[in-house]
Motif scaffolding. Structure first.
Motif, PDB file in Angstrom:
ATOM      1  N   LYS A  23       9.648  39.141  13.179  1.00  0.00           N
ATOM      2  CA  LYS A  23       8.939  40.703  12.828  1.00  0.00           C
ATOM      3  C   LYS A  23      10.299  41.611  13.286  1.00  0.00           C
ATOM      4  N   TYR A  24      11.084  41.266  14.505  1.00  0.00           N
ATOM      5  CA  TYR A  24      12.047  42.155  14.808  1.00  0.00           C
ATOM      6  C   TYR A  24      13.168  41.190  15.270  1.00  0.00           C
ATOM      7  N   GLN A  25      14.530  42.017  15.013  1.00  0.00           N
ATOM      8  CA  GLN A  25      15.703  41.317  15.242  1.00  0.00           C
ATOM      9  C   GLN A  25      16.255  42.129  16.451  1.00  0.00           C
ATOM     10  N   ALA A  26      17.234  41.630  17.246  1.00  0.00           N
ATOM     11  CA  ALA A  26      17.841  42.443  18.172  1.00  0.00           C
ATOM     12  C   ALA A  26      19.168  41.727  18.387  1.00  0.00           C
ATOM     13  N   ARG A  34      22.529  37.283  19.177  1.00  0.00           N
ATOM     14  CA  ARG A  34      21.306  37.654  18.392  1.00  0.00           C
ATOM     15  C   ARG A  34      19.872  36.993  18.842  1.00  0.00           C
ATOM     16  N   TYR A  35      19.015  37.604  18.679  1.00  0.00           N
ATOM     17  CA  TYR A  35      17.534  36.969  19.165  1.00  0.00           C
ATOM     18  C   TYR A  35      16.670  37.636  18.334  1.00  0.00           C
ATOM     19  N   GLU A  36      15.444  36.916  17.978  1.00  0.00           N
ATOM     20  CA  GLU A  36      14.275  37.210  17.161  1.00  0.00           C
ATOM     21  C   GLU A  36      13.287  37.376  17.919  1.00  0.00           C
ATOM     22  N   VAL A  37      12.008  38.252  17.850  1.00  0.00           N
ATOM     23  CA  VAL A  37      10.767  38.223  17.967  1.00  0.00           C
ATOM     24  C   VAL A  37       9.872  38.177  17.062  1.00  0.00           C
ATOM     25  N   SER A  38       8.684  37.477  17.268  1.00  0.00           N
ATOM     26  CA  SER A  38       7.755  37.151  16.106  1.00  0.00           C
ATOM     27  C   SER A  38       6.273  37.925  16.422  1.00  0.00           C
ATOM     28  N   HIS A  70       7.270  33.951  21.707  1.00  0.00           N
ATOM     29  CA  HIS A  70       7.556  34.842  20.694  1.00  0.00           C
ATOM     30  C   HIS A  70       8.889  35.292  20.505  1.00  0.00           C
ATOM     31  N   VAL A  71       9.953  34.549  21.295  1.00  0.00           N
ATOM     32  CA  VAL A  71      11.445  34.957  21.332  1.00  0.00           C
ATOM     33  C   VAL A  71      11.972  33.762  20.991  1.00  0.00           C
ATOM     34  N   ARG A  72      13.031  34.074  20.019  1.00  0.00           N
ATOM     35  CA  ARG A  72      14.075  32.752  19.895  1.00  0.00           C
ATOM     36  C   ARG A  72      15.475  33.307  19.777  1.00  0.00           C
ATOM     37  N   PRO A 119      14.612  47.759  23.886  1.00  0.00           N
ATOM     38  CA  PRO A 119      14.348  48.420  22.370  1.00  0.00           C
ATOM     39  C   PRO A 119      15.681  48.974  21.711  1.00  0.00           C
ATOM     40  N   SER A 120      16.701  49.397  22.497  1.00  0.00           N
ATOM     41  CA  SER A 120      17.768  49.946  21.879  1.00  0.00           C
ATOM     42  C   SER A 120      18.577  49.002  21.149  1.00  0.00           C
ATOM     43  N   LEU A 121      18.422  47.737  21.514  1.00  0.00           N
ATOM     44  CA  LEU A 121      19.000  46.730  20.714  1.00  0.00           C
ATOM     45  C   LEU A 121      18.583  46.190  19.502  1.00  0.00           C
ATOM     46  N   PHE A 122      17.213  46.679  19.152  1.00  0.00           N
ATOM     47  CA  PHE A 122      16.687  46.171  17.873  1.00  0.00           C
ATOM     48  C   PHE A 122      16.943  46.880  16.896  1.00  0.00           C
TER      49      PHE A 122
END
Length: 165
Positions: A23-26, A34-38, A70-72, A119-122
């Motif tokens: 859903k979002y990438q940071a 780099r990580y992602e959240v769902s 929800h994080v990978r 959030p500033s990393l997304f």
């Protein structure tokens, strides 16, 4: 469905988790980590405690809180640096601070059950911050460096566990 083979730990989603929908990438400043959240964050807050002020070199910290499942981690596991401030050691002893060894970017606060992301990393589509990332309150507002004029609740400590100021 978690496969349980995430190199970051069994409580996190793994790269081969077919049920994980990004859903979002940071990413850190240099892009090494780099990580992602769902999912959307459970909550978002602005923390004014002295620890956050010192750590971030700013009057407050903005954090969005996610459940670990929800994080990978998408890339850069070898570039992660951990710091447990309670013990003063550079080890992944929870709770701990997570940063990039390469550029020094603070990536998250890893709790025992939660991932507090910055959030500033997304990379938000169109640069617009989703409503779910907007802060719901101010924490430790009594320690603030500057006054904030908004309609958000201002707690003297943790949300729902301290006095409203």
């Amino acid at each position: 469905m978690l496969t349980g083979n995430s190199p970051f730990g069994p409580e996190y989603a793994s790269l081969d988790d077919v049920g994980f929908v990004v859903k979002y990438q940071a990413a850190c400043f240099c892009g090494s980590v780099r990580y992602e959240v769902s999912a959307d964050p459970v909550d978002a807050k602005l923390c004014h405690c002295r620890g956050c002020q010192r750590l971030h070199g700013a009057p407050m910290q903005w954090a969005a809180i996610f459940h670990k499942q929800h994080v990978r981690l998408a890339s850069g596991l070898e570039q992660l640096r951990f710091y447990n401030s309670e013990l003063g050691v550079n080890e992944r002893i929870l709770p701990c601070k997570v940063s990039c060894k390469q550029c020094g970017t603070l990536i998250a606060d890893e709790g025992r059950r939660m991932w507090l992301a910055f959030p500033s990393l997304f990379d938000f589509q169109g640069g617009k911050i989703p409503t779910a990332f907007k802060p719901s309150c101010h924490l430790f507002y009594g320690q603030r460096a500057i006054d904030i004029c908004d309609d958000l609740p201002k707690w003297s400590g943790h949300k729902n566990q301290s006095a409203l100021l």
